[in-house]
Design an enzyme around this catalytic site. Structure first.
Site, PDB file in Angstrom:
ATOM      1  N   MET A 139       0.821  -0.892   0.163  1.00  0.00           N
ATOM      2  CA  MET A 139      -0.198  -0.253   0.139  1.00  0.00           C
ATOM      3  C   MET A 139       1.168   1.379  -0.169  1.00  0.00           C
ATOM      4  SD  MET A 139      -3.808  -0.951   1.766  1.00  0.00           S
ATOM      5  CE  MET A 139      -2.593  -0.647   3.665  1.00  0.00           C
ATOM      6  N   LEU A 182       6.913   3.163   1.687  1.00  0.00           N
ATOM      7  CA  LEU A 182       7.562   1.945   1.993  1.00  0.00           C
ATOM      8  C   LEU A 182       8.469   1.642   3.206  1.00  0.00           C
ATOM      9  CD1 LEU A 182       7.610   1.251  -2.423  1.00  0.00           C
ATOM     10  CD2 LEU A 182       6.464   0.289  -0.809  1.00  0.00           C
ATOM     11  N   HIS A 183       8.959   1.039   3.170  1.00  0.00           N
ATOM     12  CA  HIS A 183      10.346   0.786   4.140  1.00  0.00           C
ATOM     13  C   HIS A 183      11.217  -0.066   3.953  1.00  0.00           C
ATOM     14  CE1 HIS A 183       7.492  -1.382   6.308  1.00  0.00           C
ATOM     15  NE2 HIS A 183       6.307  -0.929   6.061  1.00  0.00           N
ATOM     16  N   HIS A 195       9.518  -3.774   2.729  1.00  0.00           N
ATOM     17  CA  HIS A 195       9.060  -3.853   1.854  1.00  0.00           C
ATOM     18  C   HIS A 195      10.368  -3.697   1.493  1.00  0.00           C
ATOM     19  CE1 HIS A 195       5.517  -0.969   3.722  1.00  0.00           C
ATOM     20  NE2 HIS A 195       5.282  -1.926   3.508  1.00  0.00           N
ATOM     21  N   GLN A 216     -10.108  -2.255   2.728  1.00  0.00           N
ATOM     22  CA  GLN A 216      -9.564  -3.203   3.846  1.00  0.00           C
ATOM     23  C   GLN A 216     -10.043  -2.507   5.423  1.00  0.00           C
ATOM     24  OE1 GLN A 216      -5.991  -4.207   1.836  1.00  0.00           O
ATOM     25  NE2 GLN A 216      -5.365  -3.770   3.568  1.00  0.00           N
ATOM     26  N   LYS A 275       4.920 -10.502   9.291  1.00  0.00           N
ATOM     27  CA  LYS A 275       3.988  -9.739  10.062  1.00  0.00           C
ATOM     28  C   LYS A 275       3.024  -9.569  10.920  1.00  0.00           C
ATOM     29  CE  LYS A 275       4.084  -5.017  11.891  1.00  0.00           C
ATOM     30  NZ  LYS A 275       2.831  -4.271  11.309  1.00  0.00           N
TER      31      LYS A 275
HETATM   32  O1  PAF Z   1      -0.210  -5.423   3.101  1.00  0.00           O
HETATM   33  C1  PAF Z   1      -0.764  -4.870   2.883  1.00  0.00           C
HETATM   34  O2  PAF Z   1      -0.043  -3.626   2.968  1.00  0.00           O
HETATM   35  C2  PAF Z   1      -1.818  -5.221   2.185  1.00  0.00           C
HETATM   36  O3  PAF Z   1      -2.629  -5.328   3.345  1.00  0.00           O
HETATM   37  C3  PAF Z   1      -2.056  -5.471   0.897  1.00  0.00           C
HETATM   38  C4  PAF Z   1      -1.613  -7.246   1.075  1.00  0.00           C
HETATM   39  C5  PAF Z   1      -0.746  -4.411   0.030  1.00  0.00           C
HETATM   40  C6  PAF Z   1      -3.226  -5.302   0.357  1.00  0.00           C
HETATM   41  O4  PAF Z   1      -3.895  -4.397   0.007  1.00  0.00           O
END
Ligand code: PAF
Length: 289
Positions: A38, A41-42, A45, A69, A157
């Protein structure tokens, strides 16, 4: 500043462009690894990207802040969006393609299908974030079917999320290897998360105690204590450190996430916790091994 020696990062916004790029690689026999994110980024990721690179010739990252979500009281509108910075990070890590669609591309007018993995989504975070895992399952299913990668990498995590994704890929016969990457931690044991930036200095000093509490639970179980006794001690440790409220600290079967008391003897177990420090919700988990 951008690195002129870094490889080219292709940025696409539509499913059609994503599919064309992946099809081009497939035609010349290259494999593809997917890293859904999403954004914001760190280092954790980037560890997912590095892992995907070990398993595939081409790495596709996605950035999409998925509205379905987030609950109505959660931080969808304030979730950090830093696309320009993320693009530079992906470029310098040698990612081949970024898929960054808009909400209208992922959920066009008339969209109404949901993917639900009801049992694994129940309990733990599922109890505190109603609808969250259906949102995750739906968007991840879409991303997997859009990119059709050989593998997709997710962090341990978010362990319940990882198990939901493993289940849906299996149940829906999506031909992808789901790879779980062990949690990336700071030097003091705190699980790396974008939400750590919201901790006050005092709370940041307390935060690694969640990892310590989970290690204590695992050690007690390995020493032969029951899950109930080990979790009660873990709960006490979190409360004494100042975590409040404590949403859960539980021991579950590592694959099905059934409560430890219902899991057949010998099942690998996982200790999982979620609790708040000030305004920040932290989660973490550990294998009992
Ligand atoms: O873990 C995440 O960043 C999100 O839940 C994902 C898997 C990209 C789905 O939106």
């Amino acid at each position: 500043m951008s690195d002129p020696t870094a490889p080219n990062l292709v940025i696409v916004r539509s499913v059609r462009e994503l599919r064309e790029a992946v099809a081009g690689w497939r035609r010349v026999g290259e494999t593809v690894g997917l890293v859904p994110t999403m954004g914001a980024l760190h280092t954790a990721h980037m560890a997912l990207v590095d892992e995907a690179r070990k398993h595939a010739d081409r790495v596709v990252a996605t950035i999409f802040v998925n509205p379905t979500q987030f609950g109505p009281d959660e931080d969808f509108s304030s979730y950090p969006r830093r696309e320009a910075r993320d693009i530079e990070t992906l470029r310098t890590h040698g990612v081949d393609l970024l898929f960054a669609p808009g909400v209208e591309d992922m959920y066009p007018a008339g969209f109404e299908t949901n993917v639900n993995v009801p049992d694994i989504s129940q309990g733990l975070c599922g109890d505190h974030r109603p609808g969250h895992f259906a949102g995750v399952a739906t968007i991840v299913t879409k991303l997997l079917l859009q990119a059709l990668p050989d593998c997709a990498v997710f962090g341990e995590k978010d362990y319940q999320q990882l198990q939901v994704i493993r289940r849906l890929a299996l149940d829906l016969d999506i031909p992808v290897a789901i790879i779980g990457l062990p949690t990336v931690r700071e030097a003091d044991g705190l699980a790396v998360s974008s939400r750590n930036a919201n901790l006050s200095p005092a709370d940041r000093a307390t935060a690694p105690k969640m990892h310590v509490a989970l290690k204590g639970v695992a050690a007690r179980l390995l020493a032969g204590e029951t899950a109930a006794v080990a979790c009660a001690a873990g709960h006490e440790a979190l409360a004494a450190a100042g975590f409040s409220p404590i949403e859960y600290l539980e021991v579950r079967a590592a694959d099905t996430l059934l409560p430890a008391s219902q899991a057949p003897a010998g099942t690998p177990l996982r200790a999982l916790a979620a609790a708040w420090l000030g305004e920040t919700r932290l989660i973490d988990n550990l294998p009992v091994a």
